[in-house]
Design a protein around this motif. Structure first.
Motif, mmCIF file in Angstrom:
data_model
loop_
_atom_site.group_PDB
_atom_site.id
_atom_site.type_symbol
_atom_site.label_atom_id
_atom_site.label_comp_id
_atom_site.label_asym_id
_atom_site.label_seq_id
_atom_site.Cartn_x
_atom_site.Cartn_y
_atom_site.Cartn_z
ATOM 1 N N GLY A 1 0.809 -1.224 0.000
ATOM 2 C CA GLY A 1 0.000 0.000 0.000
ATOM 3 C C GLY A 1 0.839 1.270 0.000
ATOM 4 N N LYS A 2 2.155 1.114 0.186
ATOM 5 C CA LYS A 2 3.009 2.305 0.300
ATOM 6 C C LYS A 2 3.670 2.653 -1.031
ATOM 7 N N THR A 3 4.218 3.858 -1.080
ATOM 8 C CA THR A 3 4.981 4.289 -2.253
ATOM 9 C C THR A 3 6.444 4.429 -1.853
ATOM 10 N N VAL A 4 7.304 3.701 -2.560
ATOM 11 C CA VAL A 4 8.732 3.700 -2.197
ATOM 12 C C VAL A 4 9.503 4.672 -3.095
ATOM 13 N N ILE A 5 10.392 5.449 -2.458
ATOM 14 C CA ILE A 5 11.252 6.389 -3.189
ATOM 15 C C ILE A 5 12.680 5.892 -3.074
ATOM 16 N N MET A 6 13.426 5.921 -4.192
ATOM 17 C CA MET A 6 14.785 5.383 -4.148
ATOM 18 C C MET A 6 15.732 6.118 -5.070
ATOM 19 N N LEU A 7 17.031 5.843 -4.877
ATOM 20 C CA LEU A 7 18.076 6.467 -5.686
ATOM 21 C C LEU A 7 18.328 5.634 -6.933
ATOM 22 N N VAL A 8 18.821 6.276 -7.974
ATOM 23 C CA VAL A 8 19.110 5.578 -9.225
ATOM 24 C C VAL A 8 20.495 4.916 -9.144
ATOM 25 N N ASN A 9 20.726 3.894 -9.979
ATOM 26 C CA ASN A 9 21.983 3.136 -10.042
ATOM 27 C C ASN A 9 22.239 2.357 -8.739
ATOM 28 N N ASP A 10 23.513 2.013 -8.460
ATOM 29 C CA ASP A 10 23.788 1.234 -7.259
ATOM 30 C C ASP A 10 24.920 1.872 -6.450
ATOM 31 N N PRO A 11 25.092 1.427 -5.180
ATOM 32 C CA PRO A 11 26.074 2.086 -4.307
ATOM 33 C C PRO A 11 27.510 1.981 -4.837
ATOM 34 N N GLY A 12 27.830 0.875 -5.534
ATOM 35 C CA GLY A 12 29.182 0.703 -6.080
ATOM 36 C C GLY A 12 29.504 1.800 -7.070
ATOM 37 N N TYR A 13 28.515 2.148 -7.888
ATOM 38 C CA TYR A 13 28.699 3.212 -8.874
ATOM 39 C C TYR A 13 28.897 4.545 -8.155
ATOM 40 N N ALA A 14 28.049 4.795 -7.151
ATOM 41 C CA ALA A 14 28.098 6.081 -6.449
ATOM 42 C C ALA A 14 29.459 6.309 -5.807
ATOM 43 N N LEU A 15 30.038 5.250 -5.225
ATOM 44 C CA LEU A 15 31.308 5.401 -4.521
ATOM 45 C C LEU A 15 32.506 5.054 -5.395
ATOM 46 N N ARG A 16 32.244 4.584 -6.642
ATOM 47 C CA ARG A 16 33.318 4.103 -7.530
ATOM 48 C C ARG A 16 34.192 3.092 -6.784
ATOM 49 N N ASP A 17 33.527 2.278 -5.959
ATOM 50 C CA ASP A 17 34.247 1.331 -5.114
ATOM 51 C C ASP A 17 34.096 -0.064 -5.713
ATOM 52 N N SER A 18 35.208 -0.607 -6.224
ATOM 53 C CA SER A 18 35.141 -1.882 -6.942
ATOM 54 C C SER A 18 34.829 -3.054 -6.018
ATOM 55 N N THR A 19 34.896 -2.833 -4.683
ATOM 56 C CA THR A 19 34.558 -3.929 -3.777
ATOM 57 C C THR A 19 33.064 -3.912 -3.442
ATOM 58 N N LEU A 20 32.381 -2.857 -3.874
ATOM 59 C CA LEU A 20 30.951 -2.716 -3.580
ATOM 60 C C LEU A 20 30.183 -2.943 -4.881
ATOM 61 N N PHE A 21 29.282 -3.942 -4.906
ATOM 62 C CA PHE A 21 28.639 -4.350 -6.158
ATOM 63 C C PHE A 21 29.751 -4.526 -7.194
ATOM 64 N N LYS A 22 29.627 -3.913 -8.387
ATOM 65 C CA LYS A 22 30.733 -4.047 -9.350
ATOM 66 C C LYS A 22 31.417 -2.716 -9.604
ATOM 67 N N GLY A 23 31.433 -1.872 -8.581
ATOM 68 C CA GLY A 23 32.080 -0.575 -8.736
ATOM 69 C C GLY A 23 31.394 0.246 -9.803
ATOM 70 N N LYS A 24 32.206 0.813 -10.693
ATOM 71 C CA LYS A 24 31.704 1.712 -11.733
ATOM 72 C C LYS A 24 30.826 0.976 -12.757
ATOM 73 N N LYS A 25 31.069 -0.330 -12.942
ATOM 74 C CA LYS A 25 30.250 -1.130 -13.874
ATOM 75 C C LYS A 25 28.826 -1.177 -13.373
ATOM 76 N N MET A 26 27.871 -0.978 -14.256
ATOM 77 C CA MET A 26 26.493 -1.044 -13.801
ATOM 78 C C MET A 26 26.063 -2.504 -13.604
#
Ligand code: ZN
Length: 553
Positions: free
Chosen positions: A162-187
């Motif tokens: 019943g709720k409406t969810v708001i979220m950020l685009v892309n993933d945290p690895g991209y945001a931090l350019r951190d290759s150990t988080l998700f796949k880093g810069k790779k989407m």
């Protein structure tokens, strides 16, 4: 005596292995002789001619295209691929949504609105004339991602019914350019808005809103604004898409800042917190209301399927795909209104036909079945492939792989074979093996941050777990080198991609397309003559789905 016999036996087996290997090579090269630049160009000159009117679904252009493909498959002696028919009907619906001018936000701190097109966009996949959302509570869910392989769950402990969810685009690895988080810069797929919409629906949310940011989205707000004004073409799902959220939309960053500010929250600060894996969703003290009035139009298009049945394991199959559709007749650019789509996707279709022909010429047919699938409505959002994977001719756990042809620019012979989605599946190693034989090298697609792997038909297969491949000569022309190739590709994106000038030229050099077609042919043949099922690699977002399907659960 015993030793001698043993030696002789080894000698014989070496000779036999050598003989069968070279006879196998002969068989391959005999079949491959039928893949020619002349035939590839002939197919493209027809498919991308003005007579085919840009191959738009539901038009005479569709009828001409699918009949041409059927006639070619028949000529090769390939069987109808769909229970006696070369066609598979794909039911679709066009939804032209007209959302409320204002997204109404109601809170204890006062009511306010966000303006359609300037601050928000919204649409619905639900096949209904009218969608009404009233007072749906808002929750900020960080990136809106549930990724067990990264130990990440933005919905943890939350019931969003019943709720409406708001979220950020892309993933945290991209945001931090951190290759150990998700796949880093790779989407990753988790970064795509389509995933975020699907996950929100799985969680049972009523509405889903992604906050736009040009860098992380890969395109400016104007693209979303334009597409909000256009009609959407969708699959006509059995449940009328009632399992999807009632509405899906976007907010500009400025609108998100305004919204959070008005509710006493700091959007930038919350966005920073969302980068931590321990992030907890934040219930906002507000709810949203909106209405969408839809105009619906129903129609049916067609996938085209041809089959080469396997000799010993006909129930297992390797699939080749290329979309047949393009944009038809549209807005005039430089005096031309026919969107011929010669490179997108006439040439790839031509290569699919040439691959099929090579298979049909094999003296000894492969053990597994091979299905050639020309797909409709790729340009409208991978619709024909989505329909196929949800209505497959072969069960997906018997489908070994999908090999997809997409956007081939005739640049002559190439030194490279560029893999989009490199590192995703074990198919990479198969490609490397054949590339080596061709004297080519394998390279990763240069801009994995653009998420190209998620933007053509192979992705529909990936999403349902089937290992799928998209590769081509793309970065180094044998004759002119890398810079020339880069210029050529850049010129295509800037001046011809999805424009009427994507046309066939008799001067086109299809040498590289012959190389690619041979590589695709040998790859499919290898897969069709083995018993193994190559899988996704560790860390791929599709591995868990495949493992589940293969274990029969
Ligand atoms: Zn395409």
């Amino acid at each position: 005596m015993k030793t001698d016999l043993y030696r002789i036996l080894i000698l014989i087996s070496v000779i036999v292995a050598g003989w069968s290997c070279s006879s196998q090579d002969n068989a391959i090269s005999n079949a491959e002789k039928h893949i020619t630049a002349r035939d590839i160009k002939t197919h493209d000159s027809i498919l991308a001619s003005d007579a085919f009117m840009g191959r738009m679904p539901f038009t005479e252009g569709e009828t001409k295209t699918i009949n041409y493909l059927k006639a070619q498959f028949q000529k090769m002696g390939l069987q109808p691929g769909n229970k006696g028919s070369y066609f598979q009907e794909v039911p679709m619906v066009e939804i032209k949504g007209n959302p409320s001018d204002n997204l109404k936000i109601h809170s204890s701190k006062g009511d306010f609105t966000l303006k359609f097109l300037d601050e928000y966009t919204a649409s619905t996949r639900r096949i209904r004339k009218k969608i009404t959302v009233e007072n749906s509570p808002l929750v900020f869910v960080g990136y809106g991602i549930v990724a067990p392989e990264y130990n990440w769950n933005d919905y943890k402990g939350l019931d969003v019914k019943g709720k409406t969810v708001i979220m950020l685009v892309n993933d945290p690895g991209y945001a931090l350019r951190d290759s150990t988080l998700f796949k880093g810069k790779k989407m990753t797929y988790y970064g795509r808005w389509t995933y975020k919409y699907e996950e929100a629906a799985r969680q049972g949310a009523t509405g889903v809103i992604v906050v736009h940011e040009t860098g992380a989205a890969g395109y400016p707000w104007g693209v979303l604004r334009n597409s909000a004004l256009n009609a959407d073409l969708l699959l006509r799902a059995k449940d009328d898409n009632l399992s999807r959220c009632a509405f899906e939309g976007w907010l500009t960053t400025d609108a998100a800042i305004k919204l959070f500010d008005n509710l006493g929250f700091n959007f930038k600060q919350l966005s920073q917190q969302a980068l931590q894996s321990g992030f907890k969703p934040v219930k906002l003290p507000a709810d949203v209301s909106l209405e969408i009035n839809n105009k619906l139009k129903f129609d049916v298009s067609h996938n085209v399927l041809a089959l080469l049945p396997g000799t010993t394991r006909p129930d297992e199959c390797v699939i080749y795909t290329a979309h047949w559709d393009h944009f038809g007749v549209g807005a005039k650019i430089n005096g031309d209104s026919i969107y011929n789509g010669a490179a997108d996707n006439g040439y790839p279709l031509a290569c699919l036909l040439e691959t099929a022909k090579a298979f049909s010429k094999l003296a000894v047919k492969p053990e597994r079945s091979v299905l050639f699938l020309a797909i409709t409505a790729e340009e409208e959002g991978l619709i024909g492939s989505e329909y196929y994977v949800t209505h497959p001719v072969f069960p997906l756990n018997k489908t070994v792989a999908d090999i997809n042809y997409e956007l081939f620019i005739p640049m002559g012979k190439m030194k490279d074979i560029t893999i989009t989605g490199f590192g995703q599946s074990q198919l990479d190693e198969y490609v490397a093996q054949i590339a080596k034989k061709q004297g080519r090298y394998v390279v990763e697609e240069p801009h994995p941050e653009n998420g190209m792997y998620f933007r053509s038909d192979h992705f529909s297969f990936a999403k349902y777990g089937v290992p799928s491949l998209f590769c081509k000569g793309w970065t180094e022309s044998a004759k002119h080198g890398k810079q020339w190739t880069l210029n050529k590709v850049s010129d295509y994106w800037a001046n011809h991609y999805h424009q009427p000038s994507d046309e066939y030229h008799s001067s086109d050099d299809a040498g590289g397309l012959v190389q690619d077609t041979k590589l695709y042919f040998e790859l499919g043949l290898m897969l069709a003559n083995q018993t193994a099922f190559p899988n996704w690699k560790q860390g791929s977002e599709f591995k868990k789905i495949r493992d589940k399907t293969m274990s029969g659960k």
